[in-house]
Design a protein around this motif. Structure first.
Motif: not given
Length: 325
Positions: A147-155, A297-313
């Motif tokens: 969804s638009d609200d769930i960050p993703l990690v990919s390459s 990123i998951l820890q940021d979400l759990i702690e209600d901290r700002p985070t990125v929407k995607s991380k492409i490596l």
């Protein structure tokens, strides 16, 4: 001797309780000089945080989940190992769930997050869930667009695939085939197929695209059903390492030689948990870094901290014995 408390650390360091607490939690937005000073005091006083007490106050379980379709797959196994290592370093417990292609098991994880049994999850799914099921859940997706609200990690799936195809082309391959398993949900992995289509079109080549929706464990039958077509090519790009290994074995059995008669490149490969001979030229994903980024990123979400929407490596091309040098 009285037990050292967080108040003792705050008093000696000269910082407030809130700042000290943020350092203990690993808040990456604390200034480095501040973090260093507080950590020095923590070490000097031999302060040991009451992790369980903090979790109770914050209504946290200290447990995160990693959910993958199967564990007997090189990519998923290495991803889980990477998450386990970083979670252990950060004092988190890990719950491993293999959905075994069972949508209901995936829904159980979401239920556990809603019930506060676990704090969040790194999610790899082959199913399209109703976005409402994700509401209120701390989730990070690997490759899949949930969804638009769930960050993703990919390459860099698209760019890396085009680079691999260009390498095959530069080494003389003109009959280029693509073989891959089609995701059930929108995924960055689909960009590998798009890169192939764009490359073939831009170079005026005849396409040979084998792209079907199959379950894990059925890769051999999938390759068998297209073996004659694949064997007639002079270059093959396999979308994953499992397919590449089967293709190498099957085509070699037909008397074809790699790389003289046919060249092969795989997306994924050089896994630390699996040793294959011969080495297949591959696009190597930074799986450990993907695991670390997903955890962060998951820890940021759990702690209600700002985070990125995607991380492409970025990836690396590792030359093996199945392509011309």
């Amino acid at each position: 001797m009285d037990k050292v408390t967080i108040s003792d650390v705050a008093k000696k360091s000269g910082y407030g309780l809130g700042t000290v607490s943020r350092v203990i939690r690993g808040d990456k937005f604390v200034k480095e000089s501040t973090r260093k000073k507080i950590q020095e005091v923590i070490d000097e006083l031999h302060y040991v945080p009451n992790v369980n007490g903090a979790r109770l106050r914050q209504k946290r379980s200290g447990v995160i989940a990693v959910m993958v379709p199967v564990i007997n797959h090189p990519f998923f196994a290495e991803l889980v190992e990477g998450v386990e290592q970083i979670a252990d370093k950060n004092g988190c417990s890990l719950l491993l769930i293999t959905s075994q292609m069972n949508e209901e098991k995936e829904k159980e994880i979401l239920h556990k997050i809603h019930q506060k049994e676990i704090d969040g999850a790194i999610f790899v799914t082959h199913y399209k869930h109703d976005p409402q099921e994700f509401a209120g859940c701390a989730l990070v997706s690997i490759d899949r667009h949930l969804s638009d609200d769930i960050p993703l990690v990919s390459s860099t799936n698209y760019e890396s695939t085009k680079d691999a195809l260009q390498y095959l082309f530069d080494k003389g391959a003109r009959k280029l085939a693509f073989i891959g398993t089609k995701p059930n949900v929108e995924s960055e992995v689909s960009l590998r197929k798009k890169a192939y289509d764009d490359f073939i079109s831009s170079h005026g080549l005849k396409p040979c695209s084998i792209y079907e929706n199959i379950s894990h464990g059925n890769e051999q039958a999938f390759v068998d059903s297209h073996l004659e077509e694949l064997a007639s090519m002079d270059g093959i790009f396999a979308s994953n390492n499992v397919l590449a290994q089967i293709i190498y074995k099957k085509i070699s059995a037909l008397g074809k030689r790699f790389p003289d008669d046919i060249q092969l490149i795989s997306y994924d490969g050089v896994f630390s948990l699996w040793d294959h001979a011969p080495t297949i030229t591959c696009i190597q994903q930074p799986i450990k870094e993907m695991a670390e980024q997903a955890f962060s990123i998951l820890q940021d979400l759990i702690e209600d901290r700002p985070t990125v929407k995607s991380k492409i490596l970025p990836t690396k091309m590792i030359l093996g014995n199945t392509t011309k040098q």
